[in-house]
Design a protein around this motif. Structure first.
Motif, mmCIF file in Angstrom:
data_model
loop_
_atom_site.group_PDB
_atom_site.id
_atom_site.type_symbol
_atom_site.label_atom_id
_atom_site.label_comp_id
_atom_site.label_asym_id
_atom_site.label_seq_id
_atom_site.Cartn_x
_atom_site.Cartn_y
_atom_site.Cartn_z
ATOM 1 N N VAL A 241 -5.310 2.387 -0.271
ATOM 2 C CA VAL A 241 -6.069 2.611 0.962
ATOM 3 C C VAL A 241 -5.464 3.798 1.690
ATOM 4 C CG1 VAL A 241 -6.794 1.622 3.159
ATOM 5 C CG2 VAL A 241 -6.640 0.160 1.142
ATOM 6 N N GLU A 242 -6.269 4.804 1.956
ATOM 7 C CA GLU A 242 -5.784 5.988 2.648
ATOM 8 C C GLU A 242 -5.698 5.698 4.134
ATOM 9 O OE1 GLU A 242 -6.902 10.727 3.227
ATOM 10 O OE2 GLU A 242 -8.104 9.453 1.915
ATOM 11 N N GLY A 243 -4.586 6.087 4.750
ATOM 12 C CA GLY A 243 -4.412 5.880 6.188
ATOM 13 C C GLY A 243 -3.810 4.529 6.509
ATOM 14 N N ALA A 244 -4.475 3.458 6.127
ATOM 15 C CA ALA A 244 -3.965 2.085 6.248
ATOM 16 C C ALA A 244 -3.807 1.624 7.687
ATOM 17 C CB ALA A 244 -2.649 1.941 5.487
ATOM 18 N N GLN A 245 -4.612 2.184 8.607
ATOM 19 C CA GLN A 245 -4.606 1.654 9.965
ATOM 20 C C GLN A 245 -5.160 0.236 9.948
ATOM 21 O OE1 GLN A 245 -6.123 4.521 9.054
ATOM 22 N NE2 GLN A 245 -5.351 6.203 10.311
ATOM 23 N N ALA A 246 -4.430 -0.698 10.537
ATOM 24 C CA ALA A 246 -4.815 -2.108 10.495
ATOM 25 C C ALA A 246 -4.443 -2.747 11.828
ATOM 26 C CB ALA A 246 -4.135 -2.812 9.326
ATOM 27 N N VAL A 247 -5.414 -2.881 12.709
ATOM 28 C CA VAL A 247 -5.191 -3.298 14.101
ATOM 29 C C VAL A 247 -5.171 -4.822 14.193
ATOM 30 C CG1 VAL A 247 -6.133 -3.184 16.447
ATOM 31 C CG2 VAL A 247 -6.308 -1.192 14.916
ATOM 32 N N ALA A 248 -4.240 -5.354 14.974
ATOM 33 C CA ALA A 248 -4.238 -6.789 15.281
ATOM 34 C C ALA A 248 -5.136 -7.071 16.484
ATOM 35 C CB ALA A 248 -2.820 -7.276 15.535
ATOM 36 N N LEU A 249 -4.885 -6.401 17.603
ATOM 37 C CA LEU A 249 -5.661 -6.612 18.831
ATOM 38 C C LEU A 249 -6.160 -5.269 19.348
ATOM 39 C CD1 LEU A 249 -6.667 -8.385 21.206
ATOM 40 C CD2 LEU A 249 -4.427 -8.049 22.263
ATOM 41 N N ALA A 250 -7.458 -5.196 19.645
ATOM 42 C CA ALA A 250 -8.053 -3.993 20.219
ATOM 43 C C ALA A 250 -8.711 -4.338 21.547
ATOM 44 C CB ALA A 250 -9.088 -3.391 19.269
ATOM 45 N N ASN B 208 0.821 -1.217 0.000
ATOM 46 C CA ASN B 208 0.000 0.000 0.000
ATOM 47 C C ASN B 208 0.852 1.263 0.000
ATOM 48 O OD1 ASN B 208 -2.939 0.831 0.234
ATOM 49 N ND2 ASN B 208 -2.019 2.043 1.879
ATOM 50 N N LEU B 209 2.079 1.188 0.513
ATOM 51 C CA LEU B 209 2.985 2.327 0.417
ATOM 52 C C LEU B 209 3.281 2.662 -1.041
ATOM 53 C CD1 LEU B 209 5.676 1.704 3.199
ATOM 54 C CD2 LEU B 209 3.964 3.527 3.149
ATOM 55 N N ARG B 210 3.282 1.631 -1.890
ATOM 56 C CA ARG B 210 3.582 1.852 -3.311
ATOM 57 C C ARG B 210 2.383 2.373 -4.087
ATOM 58 N NH1 ARG B 210 6.157 -3.282 -2.415
ATOM 59 N NH2 ARG B 210 4.373 -4.337 -3.403
ATOM 60 N N ASP B 211 1.214 1.762 -3.869
ATOM 61 C CA ASP B 211 0.081 2.140 -4.718
ATOM 62 C C ASP B 211 -0.948 3.053 -4.041
ATOM 63 O OD1 ASP B 211 -1.544 0.408 -3.101
ATOM 64 O OD2 ASP B 211 -1.012 -1.291 -4.377
ATOM 65 N N ARG B 212 -0.868 3.184 -2.696
ATOM 66 C CA ARG B 212 -1.751 4.085 -1.933
ATOM 67 C C ARG B 212 -3.221 3.842 -2.233
ATOM 68 N NH1 ARG B 212 1.616 6.386 1.982
ATOM 69 N NH2 ARG B 212 3.629 6.779 1.000
#
Length: 344
Positions: free
Chosen positions: A142-151, A136-140
């Motif tokens: 998804v804006e923001g790209a927050q992706a949580v494992a554990l909440a 996603n750093l290359r093609d952008r």
């Protein structure tokens, strides 16, 4: 119903040491999730089978990659992996991506596992968000790209996370509220990957910064959004700050103060006590974070206005830079009591 959490956790440690065949004979689990030979063939089914009430419900997660995105809403749920490295709970959702049924995920909604009940215990497994952040750093796309494992959500309290690998990139571990004891874990990420308003004690954890290829700024470790009325937020005690190969010296900040929603009642608090830090940690340690003030005007909260401290940092990235406020012995002892009267 009163639950003796120390006896629960010590008992689970003894059970997990038995090995898979003897675990069944010991009868220490209410449900066993396995591809073959378990009581359930998915973690979702094992969670759904938990009866109402407060007594601990113990689930063994077998070896394998379990691609499930789940929420825990029952108190005193205990999740133990058969093997820390190969019992893997995984999903791949990021903020901004479309979700089933319409709309898109937010940061909190992206989590692989969300805890919305008190007394949760996780031990001896891996929880990951497999969203491809580097692509996603290359093609952008998804804006923001927050992706949580554990909440750990608003209803979570007295959470124990022990000998768990938490893997992600941006926003790996969201400790939104409550109290949490985090011990002997690996937490890997790049941007604000330990964040939220909880009171949490991290003991003997490896905090691993991940490479963002092609980026000058490699990341921020912690982004506390501690309520101003709460005296202590995140405390890292005898942890190790490491890095992936190729990550440059001086390219990662210890953290920045997150004022979620521009709320002036939030004033980030974090302390690093007796931690070893590799050279990727920036000499100044902490940096500012922007937010929107009244009327939507851009503002920034400076680290000197937040509550950031260190005590006896060691290693190439440790030291006594003028911008890194130091604690005395008595102050450090007080920070170690961040969990108050709870003794997990």
């Amino acid at each position: 119903m009163s639950v003796d959490r120390r006896s629960v956790c010590s008992g689970l440690a003894a059970l997990a040491a038995l090995g898979p065949s003897r675990l069944e004979a010991a009868g220490g689990f209410d449900a066993m999730v396995r591809h073959r030979g378990g009581t359930h063939d998915s973690l979702a089914a094992a969670l759904a089978a938990a009866p109402p009430g407060d007594r601990p419900w113990r689930i063994l997660l077998g070896r394998g990659k379990w691609e499930e995105k789940l929420a825990v809403r029952r108190p005193n749920l205990v999740l133990v992996g058969e093997d820390r490295r190969t019992s893997v709970l995984s999903a791949s959702a990021a903020a901004g991506q479309a979700k089933p049924g319409g709309g898109s995920w937010g940061t909190y909604g992206s989590a692989t596992l969300t805890v919305e009940a008190p007394g949760f215990v996780a031990r001896n497994l891996t929880i990951e968000n497999g969203f491809d952040y580097v692509a996603n750093l290359r093609d952008r796309r998804v804006e923001g790209a927050q992706a949580v494992a554990l909440a750990l959500g608003d209803a979570a309290d007295r959470s124990v996370i022990e000998s768990v690998d938490l893997l992600g990139h941006q926003d790996t571990f969201y400790l939104r509220a409550g109290r949490a004891a985090v011990r002997d874990c690996l937490i890997a990420g790049s941007i604000d990957f330990i964040f939220g308003g909880a009171a949490a004690l991290f003991e003997r954890c490896e905090i691993r910064s991940r490479l963002r290829p092609g980026e000058t700024l490699q990341g921020y470790v912690a982004a506390p959004s501690t309520p101003r009325a709460q005296p202590i937020g995140f405390v890292f005690d005898h942890c190790r700050l490491t890095r992936e190969p190729g990550l440059p010296d001086g390219s990662v900040w210890l953290g920045r103060p997150w004022r979620a929603g521009g709320n002036p009642a939030l004033l980030g608090a974090a302390a690093w006590l007796d931690c070893w830090m590799d050279a990727h940690v920036a000499p100044e340690g902490w940096t500012w974070m922007g937010y929107k003030g009244p009327g939507g005007y851009p503002m920034r909260l400076e680290p000197g206005d937040a509550r950031f401290f260190e005590y006896r940092s060691r290693g190439p990235g440790g030291g006594r830079h003028a911008a890194r406020r130091q604690l005395g012995d008595a102050q450090a002892a007080r920070f170690r009591r961040v969990l108050g009267d709870w003794r997990p």
